[in-house]
Design an enzyme around this catalytic site. Structure first.
Site, PDB file in Angstrom:
ATOM      1  N   LYS A 194      19.511  18.682  -4.550  1.00 55.66           N
ATOM      2  CA  LYS A 194      19.486  17.233  -4.613  1.00 55.66           C
ATOM      3  C   LYS A 194      20.249  16.735  -5.827  1.00 55.66           C
ATOM      4  CE  LYS A 194      17.336  14.978  -2.137  1.00 55.66           C
ATOM      5  NZ  LYS A 194      17.726  14.400  -0.833  1.00 55.66           N
ATOM      6  N   ARG A 226       4.826 -10.967   3.707  1.00 56.03           N
ATOM      7  CA  ARG A 226       6.272 -10.708   3.643  1.00 56.03           C
ATOM      8  C   ARG A 226       6.833 -10.155   4.946  1.00 56.03           C
ATOM      9  NH1 ARG A 226       7.536  -7.838  -2.045  1.00 56.03           N
ATOM     10  NH2 ARG A 226       9.682  -8.208  -1.383  1.00 56.03           N
ATOM     11  N   PRO A 273       0.803  -1.217   0.000  1.00 55.98           N
ATOM     12  CA  PRO A 273       0.000   0.000   0.000  1.00 55.98           C
ATOM     13  C   PRO A 273       0.836   1.267   0.000  1.00 55.98           C
ATOM     14  CG  PRO A 273      -0.224  -1.220   2.067  1.00 55.98           C
ATOM     15  CD  PRO A 273       0.804  -1.909   1.274  1.00 55.98           C
ATOM     16  N   GLU A 274       0.401   2.210  -0.765  1.00 54.61           N
ATOM     17  CA  GLU A 274       0.972   3.548  -0.717  1.00 54.61           C
ATOM     18  C   GLU A 274      -0.028   4.453   0.003  1.00 54.61           C
ATOM     19  OE1 GLU A 274       2.718   4.815  -4.497  1.00 54.61           O
ATOM     20  OE2 GLU A 274       2.718   2.751  -5.153  1.00 54.61           O
ATOM     21  N   HIS A 287      -0.782 -16.264   7.190  1.00 54.38           N
ATOM     22  CA  HIS A 287      -0.094 -14.994   7.414  1.00 54.38           C
ATOM     23  C   HIS A 287      -0.917 -13.992   8.219  1.00 54.38           C
ATOM     24  CE1 HIS A 287       3.067 -16.415   4.852  1.00 54.38           C
ATOM     25  NE2 HIS A 287       2.213 -16.652   3.880  1.00 54.38           N
TER      26      HIS A 287
END
Length: 269
Positions: A150, A109, A2-3, A90
Site C-alpha cells: 500500500k 443528511r 455511526p461507525e 428528517h
DNA sequence: CCTAGACCCTGTACGC
DNA sequence: TGCGTACAGGGTCTAG
C-alpha cells in the site's frame, strides 16, 4: 455518524425486539437517499423478520422473500418508538411493527440507504468489503501482508473498507493513539510487531466502545434514545490543543484525506 | 491497477 | 440578528 460499534449496539438493541415480528406496512416520506429507496420497501406487507444481522456498517433484515439493507451514513439513526410519536422533518421511513410500535429511520443528511435485494450474493455493496475487524480474520499477519503493497498513509489503510470494514474516522484516530503509531506514516513502514500491537488496539477500542454503548459526538443515539458512553473515553479525537493525558504535550491536528486527524507526536511514533 | 480529491446533503458553530 | 464559511460520523465516482 455511526461507525461499526454504533451499528453493533443498534443491532443488539433491536434484534430481539424485532425478530419473528412482522412489518405490517411501511411509510416512505422521502425516497431520495444515497440510492433511491427500493420500490419493494414501499410495498412491504406483513413480512416476517426472520433475523437481523450486520455486515460492516450495513444492517441486514432477513425475510422469507429477500433482504433489506439499511445504512445510516453520517447522520442516520433508528428509533424503536410508539407509533404516535411526532414526526421530525428528517424521519424518512417508518416500519410499522404493530399497533403501538414503529421502527423509524431518520437521516438529515441522507447519506444512508434502504434497499431491498432478493439475494445477498451479487450485491456489489457487500461483495467488495474487506474483513470484519471483530472476527478471527484480523491477525497481525493479515495486517502485515496487506500493508506491504500500500502506498498510502496508515490512517487511510485502517479506514479502507476493502481491507477492513467498519473503522471510521473517530476510531481510526483512537486506535492509532492506542497503538502509539502516527497516522500519517506510510503503511509500508509498519513492522510485524506494530501490526501485532495494531491488531490488539483495533480489537480493544472497538470492543470497549460496544460495551459502553458506542460514541456520542453530536446526534448519535441508539435505538432507545440513550446516548453512548464511549465519548467519555475518547483520548485523542476532537482534543486539539488539549494536553495528552499520558505525556501532557499538546495534541495536534491535521487533515488526512480531508478527514480531521488528531495525534500526539510525543506518544505516537 | 492505485490514490487523492470532489461530491452527495443538511445542520451547527463561529467570525464578522 | 443575520449572513457567510468551515466542518461533521460515510462511501462512491472520476481524473490522473
Amino acid at each position: 455518524m455511526p461507525e461499526l460499534p454504533e451499528i453493533e449496539v443498534i443491532l443488539r438493541n433491536i434484534k430481539y425486539s424485532l425478530i419473528r415480528k412482522k412489518i405490517l406496512y411501511t411509510i416512505v416520506r422521502c425516497k431520495k437517499l444515497r440510492y433511491p429507496v427500493s420500490h419493494k420497501i414501499y410495498e412491504i406487507k406483513n413480512e416476517k423478520i426472520l433475523n437481523v444481522k450486520r455486515r460492516a456498517k450495513y444492517l441486514i433484515f432477513v425475510f422469507c422473500s429477500g433482504y433489506m439493507l439499511i445504512h445510516l451514513g453520517m447522520s442516520g439513526s433508528l428509533h424503536l418508538i410508539k407509533i404516535n410519536k411526532k414526526i421530525d422533518k428528517h424521519d424518512h421511513i417508518d416500519f410499522i411493527i404493530n399497533n403501538n410500535k414503529v421502527l423509524r429511520y431518520r437521516d438529515p443528511r441522507r447519506f444512508g440507504l434502504c434497499i431491498w435485494t432478493k439475494k445477498l450474493k451479487n450485491l456489489n455493496l457487500l461483495n467488495n468489503l474487506g474483513i470484519e475487524p471483530l472476527s478471527s480474520n484480523l491477525t497481525q499477519d493479515f495486517l502485515f501482508e496487506k500493508s506491504r503493497y500500500k502506498k498510502t498513509k496508515i490512517k487511510n489503510f485502517l479506514m479502507d473498507n476493502k481491507i477492513i470494514t467498519g473503522i471510521g474516522n473517530i476510531y481510526s484516530n483512537e486506535i492509532l493513539f492506542d497503538a502509539k503509531i502516527l497516522p500519517y506514516r506510510m503503511t509500508m513502514s509498519l513492522t510485524l510487531l506494530e501490526c501485532k500491537i495494531l491488531t490488539a488496539s483495533i480489537t480493544n477500542i472497538l470492543c470497549e466502545s460496544i460495551k459502553l454503548g458506542g460514541t456520542t459526538i453530536k446526534d448519535f443515539v441508539n435505538i432507545d434514545n440513550k446516548k453512548g458512553n464511549f465519548y467519555k473515553k475518547l483520548k485523542i479525537y476532537k482534543k486539539y490543543g488539549k494536553e495528552c493525558y499520558i505525556c501532557s504535550n499538546f495534541i495536534k491536528k491535521t487533515f488526512i484525506n480531508n478527514r480531521s486527524t488528531y495525534f500526539c507526536d510525543f506518544c505516537q511514533k
